[in-house]
Design an enzyme around this catalytic site. Sequence first.
Site, PDB file in Angstrom:
ATOM      1  N   SER A 240       0.767  -0.986  -0.124  1.00  0.00           N
ATOM      2  CA  SER A 240       0.147   0.170  -0.354  1.00  0.00           C
ATOM      3  C   SER A 240       1.095   0.991  -0.182  1.00  0.00           C
ATOM      4  CB  SER A 240      -0.848  -0.471   1.176  1.00  0.00           C
ATOM      5  OG  SER A 240       0.126  -0.077   2.273  1.00  0.00           O
ATOM      6  N   HIS A 270      -2.179  -8.772   2.115  1.00  0.00           N
ATOM      7  CA  HIS A 270      -1.516  -7.306   2.674  1.00  0.00           C
ATOM      8  C   HIS A 270      -3.040  -7.381   3.625  1.00  0.00           C
ATOM      9  CE1 HIS A 270      -0.136  -3.841   3.336  1.00  0.00           C
ATOM     10  NE2 HIS A 270      -0.608  -2.845   2.067  1.00  0.00           N
ATOM     11  N   HIS A 317       5.662 -12.828   7.168  1.00  0.00           N
ATOM     12  CA  HIS A 317       5.716 -11.141   6.584  1.00  0.00           C
ATOM     13  C   HIS A 317       7.274 -11.638   6.089  1.00  0.00           C
ATOM     14  CE1 HIS A 317       6.561  -6.921   7.736  1.00  0.00           C
ATOM     15  NE2 HIS A 317       4.891  -6.665   7.193  1.00  0.00           N
ATOM     16  N   ARG A 326       2.676  -4.808  16.969  1.00  0.00           N
ATOM     17  CA  ARG A 326       1.162  -3.981  16.060  1.00  0.00           C
ATOM     18  C   ARG A 326       0.587  -5.636  17.199  1.00  0.00           C
ATOM     19  NH1 ARG A 326       1.770  -2.928  10.170  1.00  0.00           N
ATOM     20  NH2 ARG A 326       2.108  -5.512  10.508  1.00  0.00           N
ATOM     21  N   ASP A 372      -2.392  -8.720  11.421  1.00  0.00           N
ATOM     22  CA  ASP A 372      -3.906  -8.893  10.823  1.00  0.00           C
ATOM     23  C   ASP A 372      -3.989 -10.107  12.188  1.00  0.00           C
ATOM     24  OD1 ASP A 372      -4.023  -6.927   8.736  1.00  0.00           O
ATOM     25  OD2 ASP A 372      -2.987  -8.507   7.649  1.00  0.00           O
TER      26      ASP A 372
END
Length: 435
Positions: A240, A270, A317, A326, A372
């Site tokens: 992105s 993604h 990743h 995160r 995610d």
Amino acid sequence: MATLKEKLREKIEAHRPRTTRLLKEYGDVKVGEVTISQTINGMRGVKGLTTDISYLDPYEGIRFRGRTIPEVMEVIPKPEGKDYPYVEAFWYYLLTGDVPTLEETKEIVEEFKQRRTVPQYVFDILRAMPRDTHPMTMFSAAVLSMQRESKFAKFYAEGFNKMTAWEPMYEDATDIIARLPIIAAYIYRMKYKGDVHIPADPDLDLGGNFAHMMGLPEPYDDVARMYFIIHSDHESGNVSAHATHLVASALSDAYYSLSAGLDGLAGPLHGLANQEVLKWIQGVMKKMDGKLPSEEEMKKFVWDTLNSGQVIPGYGHAVLRKTDPRYMAQREFALKHLPDDPIFKFVSRLYDVVPDILREHGKAKNPWPNVDAHSGVIQWHYGLREYDFYTVLFGVGRAMGVLANITWDRGLGYAIERPKSLTTDMLEEIAGIKK
Ligand code: HAX
């Protein structure tokens, strides 16, 4: 008190000589080598971009302007009585690297309120789309449709000046960020809540107003603040960020550029992975009649997924080689606010079994969870169960990082991006296979 724009001007002007010197005096110094595998496999690890907004260390995770996620959450001003910072203050921080005072923060909060009116035609366009259109398509289309508002495009049409090009980029970026939560909430309520909308509350900050317009009670306002901040930036090489940067490098404005970035975010490898995680978990829970699988049962589900040729969403990743901070930020929130939530328990059990299985499977370079893997748990708990909307939430946050980056791109006069391609014949010659 200097406004954010004045502060940014000082920062950009102070930074420019560093970039100019590197280019002029040290432009030929090598920063790395490129292998054949990198030219075929997505340029993984090729050092070919510059950003000062965030840096992703494989073993430590993300630092925003030099600070880790817990440090950011600590120092950035928070609304009274809240656990997470003002998103508006974080935007100031991402752009300048300085922590704003509460007074400076309140100025940005007010500025965002002034800028958040979304043109009616955007809603009309959204309403004209079939209701089963994916929310990311709607979100990206809404951003693109506003391109006629672009101050940067107008500035270019009226005579471009490289030294001041960051100013209209900054204006567009700020307009867009102020409006995105309104657009996102509109899409959500139109698609999933009977097309009944909740007007903005002029007394609320961006995070608070988003929760209010979504129709989700406290502490969802803090969930929104945390979520938008942790998803904001991850260097400039992820799909992105890179797509946004690439499009902006052609001097396309922020509307074109962000829309392209959101289209990349919508890919399952993604940002769409957050929806895929919940979809996968729901599938397993259905098979288990809602019961938490035992460790053995969980291992079987994971292996079945791998053996059917699919990836385990939320794991792995391209850069990270440890559990994503995160993920940890969301896990800490869940431990505090929803320790008994069945999906949280499920996600925790996955964390117990997946890394070992991925190691045994032997393909993924990073067996640990990424952001995610945890995103859907908290959303689901607070009533946001339409998981195909989750990537839109990611997009609202990601917009801050990528728009801060393209504002700086214009400030430092970064060039149009144009890497060089080779043919397979050429690679075979380089490899010595062909003479
Ligand atoms: N499950 C199964 N296999 C995996 C895997 C996973 N979670 N992660 C990587 N692999 C496989 C890859 O598919 C690849 O297989 P092939 O050699 O057959 O192509 C191999 O392991 C090597 O891949 P890698 O070098 O470890 O990983 P990449 O840098 O190529 O890809 C991805 C990174 C994130 C795309 C990958 O780990 C993946 O597909 N993960 C699942 C989807 C996901 O969670 N995406 C979100 C990532 C975070 C993010 O960007 N959020 O927006």
